[in-house]
Structure formats: structure tokens, C-alpha cells
Enzyme design. Structure first.
Site, mmCIF file in Angstrom:
data_model
loop_
_atom_site.group_PDB
_atom_site.id
_atom_site.type_symbol
_atom_site.label_atom_id
_atom_site.label_comp_id
_atom_site.label_asym_id
_atom_site.label_seq_id
_atom_site.Cartn_x
_atom_site.Cartn_y
_atom_site.Cartn_z
ATOM 1 N N HIS A 155 42.290 33.325 46.155
ATOM 2 C CA HIS A 155 42.213 34.759 45.841
ATOM 3 C C HIS A 155 40.874 35.139 45.228
ATOM 4 C CE1 HIS A 155 46.530 35.982 46.375
ATOM 5 N NE2 HIS A 155 46.622 34.663 46.459
ATOM 6 N N ASP A 363 34.055 39.570 42.282
ATOM 7 C CA ASP A 363 35.518 39.656 42.392
ATOM 8 C C ASP A 363 35.929 39.206 43.787
ATOM 9 O OD1 ASP A 363 38.120 40.261 41.672
ATOM 10 O OD2 ASP A 363 37.593 42.207 40.816
HETATM 11 O O1 F6P Z 1 42.495 37.219 40.413
HETATM 12 C C1 F6P Z 1 42.858 35.895 40.197
HETATM 13 C C2 F6P Z 1 44.148 35.761 39.451
HETATM 14 O O2 F6P Z 1 44.602 34.436 39.446
HETATM 15 C C3 F6P Z 1 45.160 36.619 40.092
HETATM 16 O O3 F6P Z 1 45.464 36.083 41.279
HETATM 17 C C4 F6P Z 1 46.119 36.672 38.972
HETATM 18 O O4 F6P Z 1 47.106 37.571 39.196
HETATM 19 C C5 F6P Z 1 45.188 36.991 37.838
HETATM 20 O O5 F6P Z 1 44.055 36.215 38.126
HETATM 21 C C6 F6P Z 1 45.815 36.803 36.469
HETATM 22 O O6 F6P Z 1 45.462 35.622 35.849
HETATM 23 P P1 F6P Z 1 46.422 34.772 34.925
HETATM 24 O O7 F6P Z 1 47.519 34.236 35.785
HETATM 25 O O8 F6P Z 1 45.535 33.709 34.373
HETATM 26 O O9 F6P Z 1 46.955 35.692 33.877
#
Ligand code: F6P
Length: 471
Positions: A155, A363
Site C-alpha cells: 500500500h 504517499d
Molecule cells: O498507509 C499505510 C497504512 O499501513 C495503511 O495501510 C494503514 O491503514 C495505515 O497505514 C495505519 O497505520 P497503523 O496500522 O500503523 O495504524
């Protein structure tokens, strides 16, 4: 149709609260449409033995989650995933803090995930693994004898090999991707960086069309820009703007134009740089003073990591400085809020905002940009100011694309967005909307799963909408 098993660190368990992340926004509808299992971490940390996985069944999806031991959470999640992989994959070598212990924890948790999955996997299940937390998972499953089709979707960005090779022990980690059948990336740039890494560092043979021969296994690399539920989100926004919450916010603006920013509190999002650009805008275009309100919604994230506390402090101080410098007793230029908001509330706020500021330094995609476009009233749409370094810039090419490191330029783009004639706003919005309606979330999941199941090359991404106005 084979059963789908989705694996990710976070699992969007229904009623698990308001979450800010893009991954859950993306996976949940894809899985609901098809049914299957979503396996991952429960979000709970335990000081004792985590015990067996827990299952919650809702409609056609089983949510299977495990708790994480405190040392695993520290080394795997806070450590290697978020203090090493996250900064490096976002091109921030300066913020990476590598330790061998954290790398060990990262491999240990991936093994633990594989052990738990082993108990539930059937031979014909299709497995879809998500994001940088789980790079070695397919290898761990293959070592246990699983021959399933296994796909991986990253992602976040994939930087060029010149940066990736600065990751200590990259040669232990990255070649593990060769155990997947399909590797999906957000943009052409990310995919070509990954291919260049495979060719220069893993010395694997390219078979053409993104196909690689990893010791006799065919691994395909493809581009799958993650989308949003464009039309349902547009419907949600139409309803949401009438809610009491959004009406109250709009009334509180007293006729001023609203700018909006919505980001997890993360250094990759470029929030201090954006606030500085807003400050430049107020300094360089004084006619707008008193006529705009900038609402920045920024839920806290990864709070036990020092760099996140640092960015929190910096954003708070910068917001205070701007309000101190330009504010009046009757006007606060910037409203800075750490509270997470529901999807409905955000949809309504997006529709009410004249301009969205989405200016990450880097991003993978950025779904806020896409949801903002989806939420607009096509007859009187707002303007998206978008960083050229967000994956979304490839599809939202009719946004005002900016360099987030250039505060003067972003400030000028804010002025241009606020002054843009209706006809131009409509054209730009229509062009972005058409692309996003075609490359929506359903198409993202279908393209990926079709290529994974059939081993075929992915259908092309539509970056230019049919009949779109030229810009
Ligand atoms: O954007 C990357 C990401 O892993 C998303 O896919 C995820 O929803 C977000 O960061 C939130 O991060 P974390 O799971 O560390 O709170």
C-alpha cells in the site's frame, strides 16, 4: 470460486471503532463482496501468552484475530515495521533506526502469523497478503508446504534500489517477495523500482511483462492503484452534508470558505510543510484574511514512536504560531483537531470544503484525495490541491498538482484554487471523477484477484477517462 483469505496486520473488525487508515477502507468492501476470511492482529497487546486466535463471523466474512505479545509489538510493529520499513519506503533514510533485535522480532511475528494461518488454510484458498508488515509471510507459508496462490499488495511506496539497498539486511528480506505469485504496487514508478531491485540485487531473470523467474517460480509484478468506492461515497456525501454535525460546522464558518486537510499524524503527510504554506498564503494574499477557515483533522497515530511525538509537537506549535500571527478576536484561521471522525462526517465535510489540501511528502496512494473528489457536488465542485508525490496524482491529474516542499508554490495554488472560475472547477472535477469512477475499489480488487487466480497479466489501468477534457 476459491475461498479468499486476506491477511494484514490490522483487521477492520466491524464495530472496532473509527479508524483513519487507508488499508481498512480498501479491504473491507472488497472482502464483503466476495466473502472469506480476514486474518491479522486484534489490536490488543498482552503481557501473557496471547492464546488462540478469536473468530467473529459477520455475514459472509470471518474475522480471525490474534493478540500480540508486548515484546513482539515493540520489535515487529514499533520497531522494524514502523521505525525502519516505514521511513525507508517513504524515502526517509534520515529517520530510519535499525536494530538487529527488531529485525528478529519482525521475522518472528511473520512466522507466528504463518503458524496460525496453517490451521485454517485449505489447499485451494487464494491468499492475499497486505502491506510492509508481512513481506516474508509467503516464504514462511511455502516453507510449511503451502502451494496456494499467494498475492502481495504494497500500500505504501517502493523507492528506487539506490534507497532500498540502504536498508540493513535488505538482502535477507526483499528476495522473500519471490515466494509470492503476484506482487501489486500502487504506481508505475513503484513497480519499476521493484523490478529494478529484482534485476540488480536478486539477479533474477526477467521474462517480460513484469514476469520474473525466481529459481523456477514465476513471480509477476503489476500496477494496481487502489481506489475508493466512488459512487457510493458520492451518495454518502450527498446525504452527509445535511446532517446536524456538518450543518453545525458550516454554520460556524459564518460564510467563510473552508479548506480541509485530513491525515493521520505522520511525518510522511507533510503537515508542518502544509501549515507553513498556509501561512505563506495568508502573508502573500492578504485579501483572503478573515475570509477562509482551514480545518485540519489529524488523528494521532503510532504514538509510542518518538518521531511521531516529535511531529505532533511541531504541528501543534506551528498551528499555534499561525493563529497567533494572523488570528483576530473574531476569526481563527486554522482549526487543528486530533479527533478521528466517522466516514459520514468526513464525507459531508469534504463536500462542504471549497478546497482540499492533500500534500504528502510521499504517499503510496492517498485515499483522502480520491474521496474528496468523489464527495463533490459536480455542479459546484471544490478544488483538490494535491502533492505530485502522492500515488493519487497519476489518476487525479486534473487536480492542482504541487510540490509540497515549496511553500510559496503551495500558497499560490491555494489562492488559485479559491479564485478558480466555476467552469474550470467543473471541468477539472469531471475529469478526475470519471477516472475514479472507472478505477474504483471494486475494479482494484477484481483486477488484482483475476491476475492472481489466473496467473495472467493485469488488465490495463485507465488513467485517461474516455471523453475527458484535456488539461
Ligand atoms: O498507509 C499505510 C497504512 O499501513 C495503511 O495501510 C494503514 O491503514 C495505515 O497505514 C495505519 O497505520 P497503523 O496500522 O500503523 O495504524
Amino acid at each position: 470460486m476459491p475461498r479468499l483469505v486476506v491477511v494484514s496486520n490490522r483487521v477492520g473488525i466491524p464495530d472496532g471503532g473509527t479508524r483513519a487508515g487507508g488499508l481498512e477502507v480498501a479491504i473491507r468492501p472488497a472482502l464483503k463482496r466476495r466473502g472469506g476470511i480476514w486474518f491479522g492482529w486484534s489490536g490488543k497487546i498482552t503481557d501473557s501468552d496471547p492464546g488462540p486466535a478469536k473468530t467473529t463471523v459477520q455475514e459472509n466474512v470471518s474475522y480471525v484475530t490474534i493478540d500480540m505479545r508486548r515484546d513482539d509489538h515493540e520489535e515487529f510493529y514499533n520497531g522494524f515495521a514502523n521505525r525502519v520499513l516505514w521511513p525507508i519506503l517513504h524515502y526517509r533514510l534520515d529517520l530510519a533506526e535499525f536494530s538487529r533485535r527488531d529485525l528478529g522480532g519482525y521475522f518472528r511475528v511473520n512466522e507466528h502469523f504463518a503458524r496460525n494461518l496453517e490451521e485454517m488454510l485449505r489447499p485451494d484458498d487464494v491468499v492475499w497478503v497486505h502491506d510492509y508488515h508481512l513481506i516474508p509471510l509467503a516464504k514462511a507459508l511455502r516453507e510449511r508446504g503451502h502451494k496456494n496462490r499467494i498475492g502481495f499488495f504494497l500500500h505504501i511506496p517502493c523507492p528506487p534500489p539506490e534507497i532500498l539497498t540502504a536498508l540493513p539486511n535488505h538482502e535477507r528480506l526483499m528476495p522473500a517477495l519471490g515466494a509470492y505469485d503476484l506482487i501489486g504496487l500502487q504506481t508505475e514508478t513503484d513497480a519499476s523500482n521493484m523490478c529494478r531491485y529484482f534485476e540488480s540485487e536478486c539477479r533474477v531473470r526477467g521474462l517480460g511483462g513484469g514476469l520474473y523467474d525466481f529459481d523456477g517460480r514465476n513471480v509477476r509484478v503489476g500496477v494496481y492503484p487502489v481506489g475508493v468506492e466512488t459512487e457510493p461515497f458520492a451518495r454518502l456525501a450527498r446525504r452527509a452534508i445535511e446532517t446536524a454535525f456538518v450543518r453545525e460546522v458550516v454554520d460556524s464558518l459564518a460564510g467563510r470558505a473552508m479548506l480541509i486537510g485530513v491525515d493521520r499524524l505522520d511525518y510522511s503527510k507533510g503537515i508542518p510543510e502544509r501549515l507553513n504554506a498556509f501561512e505563506r498564503f495568508l502573508a502573500n494574499f492578504p485579501d483572503w484574511r478573515g475570509k477562509v477557515t482551514y480545518l485540519q483533522i489529524t488523528p494521532r497515530s503510532r504514538t509510542s514512536i518518538a518521531e511521531y511525538a516529535d511531529i505532533g509537537r511541531l504541528v501543534g506549535e506551528t498551528a499555534g504560531r499561525i493563529n497567533g500571527r494572523f488570528g483576530e478576536a473574531s476569526w481563527t484561521p486554522l482549526r487543528y483537531i486530533n479527533k478521528a471522525h466517522s466516514r459520514t462526517a468526513l464525507a459531508g465535510l469534504y463536500r462542504a470544503a471549497r478546497v482540499a489540501l492533500v500534500t504528502p511528502l510521499r504517499d503510496g496512494m492517498n485515499l483522502v484525495a480520491k474521496e474528496y473528489v468523489a464527495a463533490q457536488n459536480p455542479d459546484d465542485p471544490g478544488v483538490l490541491v494535491l502533492s505530485r508525490f502522492a500515488g493519487a496524482a497519476h489518476e487525479c491529474a486534473a487536480a492542482l498538482l504541487v510540490n509540497p516542499y515549496d511553500p510559496e508554490g503551495v500558497g499560490a495554488a491555494i489562492n488559485r484554487a479559491l479564485s478558480m472560475p466555476l467552469e474550470e472547477r467543473r471541468e477539472r472535477h469531471a475529469q478526475n471523477y470519471r477516472v475514479l469512477a472507472q478505477n474504483d475499489l471494486t475494479r482494484w480488487a477484481e483486477r488484482f484477484l483475476a491476475a492472481l487466480e489466473q496467473g495472467a497479466a493485469p488488465a490495463p489501468v485507465r488513467l485517461v477517462a474516455r471523453g475527458a477534457a484535456a488539461h
